[in-house]
Write a protein that holds these residues in place. Sequence first.
Motif: not given
Lengths: 276, 421, 460
Positions: B43-44, B46-48, B50, B54, B389, B393, B396, C276, C279, C283, C286-287, C290-291, C321
């Motif tokens: 997940m970390l 994927v999060l970072l 994405s 972007k 968008t 990002s 962020i 994790l 964060i 954020v 947003f994730f 949008l994702t 998460v």
Amino acid sequence: MSVQTQYPTASVPPRAETQVRAGGPGVKMVARDVKVYYGAKQALKGIDLDIQENRVMALIGPSGCGKSTFLRCLNRMNDTIENCRVEGLIALDGEDVYGRTIDAVQLRARVGMVFQKPNPFPKSIYDNIAYGPRIHGIATHRDEMDEIVQTSLERAGLWNEVKDRLREPGTGLSGGQQQRLCIARAIAVSPEVILMDEPCSALDPIATAHIEELIDELRENYTIVIVTHNMQQAARVSQKTAFFHLGEMVECDDTEEIFTNPRDERTQGYITGRYG
Amino acid sequence: MSVTATKSRYQSAEFADRLRRRYAAERRFRLAGMAAVGIASLMLVVLLGSIVGKGYTAFWQTQIRLEVTFDKAQVEEGNTMPLLRQALYAVVPEVTDRAGRRSLNELLSSGAPYQLEAMVKANPALVGTKQTVWVLADDEVDQFMKGFIRRDVPESERRLNDIKIGALDKLAAAGAVKSAFNTTLFTAGDSREPEQAGIWGAIVGSFLTLTVTMLLSVPIGVAAAVYLEEFAPKNRWTDLIEVNINNLAAVPSIIFGLLGLAVFLGFFGMPRSAPLVGGLVMALMTLPVIIIASRVALKAVPPSIREAALGVGASPLQTVAHHVLPLAMPGILTGTIIGMARALGETAPLLMIGMVAFIVDIPHGLTDSATALPVQIYMWADSPERAFTERTSAAILVLLAFLILMNGLAVFLRKKFERRW
Amino acid sequence: MQIMALLLVLALLTVIGFQLGRSRATASVGGRTVELHSVPSYHGFYVALWAGLPALLLFALWTASEGWMVMQMVLAGLPGRLTHVDGQALSLLRADILNLAHGVNTGRVPDPAVAAAAEQYVRLRSLGDWSLLVIGSCLAMGGLLFARGRITPDLRARNRVERTVNVALVVCSLVAILTTIGIVLSLLFEAMRFFAAVSPIDFLFGTHWSPQMAMRADQVGSSGSFGAIPLFAGTLLITAIAMAVAVPVGLMSAIFMSEYANPTLRTWLKPILEVLAGIPTVVYGFFAALTMAPFVRGLGQAVGLDVSSESALAAGIVMGVMIIPFVSSLSDDVINAVPQSLRDGSYGLGATKSETIRLVVLPAALPGIVAAVMLAVSRAIGETMIVTMAAGLTANLTANPLEAVTTVTTQIATLLVGDQEFDSPKTLSAFGLGLVLFLVTLTLNMVALRVVQKYREKYD
């Protein structure tokens, strides 16, 4: 101390199956040239010892001499300690305990252990005793389990004290009762050998007397190895005594011999109270 | 239960079979643990991933090169857009109709004239001459050049019509389109136009807010910790304070926003959207964190130090001020930095006190209207444009960079000054 | 401006006061400082405190009350047709004056009398700031001179300074209490005003939530539009999804890290969870928006399910998460608190590692783990940004995770963002929701912290 085992592989590489002929009749366990290292530090410097069936063997010696370490090798409890390395040979009924035919779980079912501080699980008295039989699948029916619990508690001399409160937590018992509960818990899996690591050091004299009596009774069915600080205790309960000093086994003989007629002057110094 | 019977039990095939099953369960359990850690790590990533995926394009911005004649009359009038348009029309002379030219107009950012005005201001001699200038392209042009608007879809479904694309192709062929580092993003305030929008205003707002937070929460927090740890008698009253602090640390942040709204804005009549109020609210929120961290640090100083100081005749206060506090300082500092990092990322309470306004100007004082970096992210995330968008990002990534910096500093301090008693 | 100037003056005077006090004390005994009751620097602190403290107190009182007092004066000067109105209109008037005074463009052409009042407000504020500067400086000067005059060799400067510092320390530790009181009072006060318009029964048990409708004058306080059940249900749904993700993953991660992973692996895994945890929630929001939401929607469509683009599932998963590291670190603590002797006891009976964990360690750690989960639930209920950005705004009463639901925090945030009239039930309802949120999370936290404390005591 955190637990760092990689079950089932031990910290010793598996060796080819070895049949150990050393010892002779009536010998339950043998140790040959056992060396233990904690990281770079050597804790045991080659121990040779025979443990006889249906006898109580006492391990005595000053603190830090390696007697507890040796005890914990006999059922591979040292596996759970990080950086601990065991060399040499330890055999149960002629089978290498670090070999392929026995694994740690099986070994510990056959070689039970009672610890210095009573450590009942935070469960009911009944569940404390039933824990071992349950995980090993010994009892198939409820009745069988009830019977195992009862016999174990009876053998540990605790049945009459707790039979009316089997559902109460084991942590609610007094210190001496807790230690007898732990002994009953060890008996419940029907081990062949019981290792006791200073089982009375946290108990008062009356509770200690109880346990000592119990040990004597248990000798009939089990082989017992007991580590103790207390030389009177060793003299009272054991038939054989081994004296450890600075990671070495100095001498091992009949208890009476050791206490009346020690051959090594270090042993003599220790039992006469010159150091320890 | 004879001995021989037990021997056969643990050496029987049945037991071996059961043992196999037990070890299989063991492996499954271990696998479940690995899977859990794996999910968290995944997940970390994927999060970072994405966000980086972007956002990295936002650090570049398309610019268009034009040959602009700085006509005196129009420059003085402050009406330079036509100059830019003329220059653009000159590049694509074949487009002459009104609709076509309107399309061409849309290639340039509405902020492009400001660039010309700034040039003239810096160098008045430019008036009347012809110069080559790089001006900002519109955000849709930028997105097209970055490949996010595809040219193979039918014109009616495309954000850029054929005329625009034709003109851009011509410009590009002449080398008059380039992708430059997006300085606007780091120097400008907010804007409705993505290509003119930046995070500097939000960064300044965050900085002002955090300054207030730090100036209030650190002294008060450390003082409270010193009192509770070193001087307070152990009674019901101090127990109450302790329970209260622990609970306060777990109160949802939005509640602090409501407190700020009702008390600071409603009761004291402080201005909305001001970093001062934001800082006050954040200070109340970080206070428990700092108190708890400071108490841990003070507790770690061994009593022998205190006894030694008291033994040579220092007063309790001197003991604390001269010996205990300096020794606890690295721990306090680490806790403070972590608390500040948390405050930097906090959004919800700031929404409550109106720091969520659309603010173009860079704030200059504690009572100016301002926004903060995470709030800017929140606002941009709501904007429909693809270009926003991308910038969200990027913002962020900047926020995370600040957080990594602060936490890195905390880790560094801990490693450098860590002491084992 | 004047405030900065005053603070500068105060800073300067305290430093000067310190120097003067110290040198005077030394001079008073002709340099033989052993004859002083306290060392010279304490005399310095003594004078500095006298210079700085009274003026600072004045400053605090003044700035806290100036706005209100000036407003009263301004209102007193306004014609009666503006001021003789009910409380709601009066506070609107106040807001108008403040907006004009701060140069906020409200988009309305102001009443000339109000505009004049705003000008007067600005004038008076400026006058007030200047007088504060003058009076504050004089007070500081006076304090300095007074204290300097009192310096004698016998002055118990150290005791006096220490007593003052002690009082200051106590005051600082009271700030936390004051914050709690402030939260409770402000929530209660505003919620009371809300409940004056909407009955608490309708609020707590109503099933229809549409605060926008109440904006129309004829519907102010109309019952039915403030039924918060859909919000509570939505909050619970998203929290449940989050827990379904966070508890198993967090707990198993903690078990793996504390019981299985070797030290090298642990040094790699710990930072991952720490990152994790670090964060910011915006954020995650947003994730989620949008994702995760498009991903969940796409996945649903692939198997023929109709998934809302603001599904509770997407927001819940991302919230889960976010909470993984929280659950994991709390569980790690409680698992490590289980004494090694219990593990040894289990291994000694021939239990495998997983049997020991499942049958001995986890049951022993259960109270702590339950407390950790409660804290995590409280965290999920109070989380705002993820749901504000990724969950819906329409109050659906549904248990279907594929639909959009709204939550308490989302509503608080949307009700209070943007221009608002402070007195409409719509805005006040946010405080009603806030009160419920505060009480629920407070109860969870109190119980959980108590359980954790009990648990720690058991194994310490």
